[in-house]
Design an enzyme around this catalytic site. Structure first.
Site, mmCIF file in Angstrom:
data_model
loop_
_atom_site.group_PDB
_atom_site.id
_atom_site.type_symbol
_atom_site.label_atom_id
_atom_site.label_comp_id
_atom_site.label_asym_id
_atom_site.label_seq_id
_atom_site.Cartn_x
_atom_site.Cartn_y
_atom_site.Cartn_z
ATOM 1 N N SER A 83 -5.969 -3.322 8.449
ATOM 2 C CA SER A 83 -4.579 -2.898 8.366
ATOM 3 C C SER A 83 -3.676 -4.127 8.274
ATOM 4 O O SER A 83 -4.040 -5.127 7.656
ATOM 5 C CB SER A 83 -4.243 -2.039 9.594
ATOM 6 O OG SER A 83 -2.918 -1.577 9.541
ATOM 7 N N TYR A 88 4.131 -0.792 1.492
ATOM 8 C CA TYR A 88 2.881 -1.345 2.019
ATOM 9 C C TYR A 88 2.746 -1.046 3.507
ATOM 10 O O TYR A 88 1.685 -0.622 3.981
ATOM 11 C CB TYR A 88 2.866 -2.853 1.772
ATOM 12 C CG TYR A 88 1.734 -3.616 2.410
ATOM 13 C CD1 TYR A 88 0.463 -3.613 1.843
ATOM 14 C CD2 TYR A 88 1.941 -4.380 3.566
ATOM 15 C CE1 TYR A 88 -0.574 -4.331 2.415
ATOM 16 C CE2 TYR A 88 0.914 -5.096 4.139
ATOM 17 C CZ TYR A 88 -0.345 -5.077 3.559
ATOM 18 O OH TYR A 88 -1.371 -5.789 4.129
ATOM 19 N N LYS A 115 -0.235 1.134 5.324
ATOM 20 C CA LYS A 115 -1.080 0.592 6.388
ATOM 21 C C LYS A 115 -0.913 1.377 7.685
ATOM 22 O O LYS A 115 -1.868 1.531 8.452
ATOM 23 C CB LYS A 115 -0.759 -0.887 6.614
ATOM 24 C CG LYS A 115 -1.211 -1.802 5.473
ATOM 25 C CD LYS A 115 -2.714 -1.760 5.266
ATOM 26 C CE LYS A 115 -3.183 -2.844 4.292
ATOM 27 N NZ LYS A 115 -4.649 -2.806 4.082
#
Length: 227
Positions: free
Chosen positions: A122, A136, A140
């Protein structure tokens, strides 16, 4: 991670979009450690290519004991309003859809066999989201959620955990303003520096091995101590 696993006796599959890069790592594994190393080109944002990767892995080795979902993508954009649908979809596909499909496919086989370990990679961006990488960060964060869900889906024989890195001086550092990044690290991180690639090895080996036998659905931050 690949070199660390091979150095401790594992045969490995090396996959990314660029076959020549995979081949170079596989050749290094075979030369340094005399372990089997299979390079496979695959874009894990594509569902079918995920399935093809899984099929090739089991065809060659017959089993997968450890899956590392390490693909990542965070394109730059001038503003949030300038983020196009295609870019948003691309970021979520690589960072979230791919790990979902690979874990579902391989985790199912692991659970039906001798078990195994899934390691998701992650980012601290998932808990410290910033405007410049918001899509993003959201992807994650979704990956963190998948970790816990898959841990329950495939337990008790399959463990699913997350490594949550901060900034590491990998190839992505070529795009950094190094002086600015290092200056920020000195004021924002407890260790006052960014990480070096070899410093992720301990976390990967921990989750891949029996050392973490009572650990699943967990997230391990490897970030130098972010505020």
């Amino acid at each position: 991670m690949v070199l660390a696993f091979a150095g401790r006796g594992a045969d490995v599959i090396v996959s990314s979009r660029k076959l020549d890069t995979c081949q170079a790592v596989a050749a290094e594994v075979e030369q340094r450690f005399a372990r089997r190393a299979m390079p496979i080109a695959a874009n894990v944002s594509n569902w079918q290519q995920c399935d093809d990767l899984v099929a090739a892995a089991y065809r060659e080795f017959g089993r997968v004991d450890v899956l590392v979902n390490n693909a990542g993508l965070s394109p730059l954009y001038p503003s949030l309003n300038a983020v196009e649908e295609s870019l948003f979809d691309k970021v979520l596909a690589l960072n979230l859809k791919g790990p979902f499909r690979l874990t579902a496919a391989i985790g199912t086989r692991m659970a039906a066999g001798d078990g195994g370990s899934v390691i998701n990679v992650s980012s601290t961006g998932s808990i410290r989201p910033q405007p410049e990488f918001l899509a993003y960060a959201a992807a994650k964060a979704g990956l963190n959620t998948l970790t816990e869900g898959f841990a329950h889906a495939f337990g008790p024989s399959v463990r699913v955990n997350t490594i949550m890195p901060g900034r590491f001086r990998t190839d992505i550092a070529k795009a950094w303003d190094i002086e600015a990044v290092d200056a920020d690290a000195r004021t924002s991180l407890a260790l006052q520096r960014v990480g070096e690639p070899n410093e992720i090895i301990g976390a990967a080996l921990y989750f891949a091995s029996a050392a973490s036998s009572y650990c699943t659905g967990a997230t391990l931050r490897v970030d130098g101590g972010i505020q």
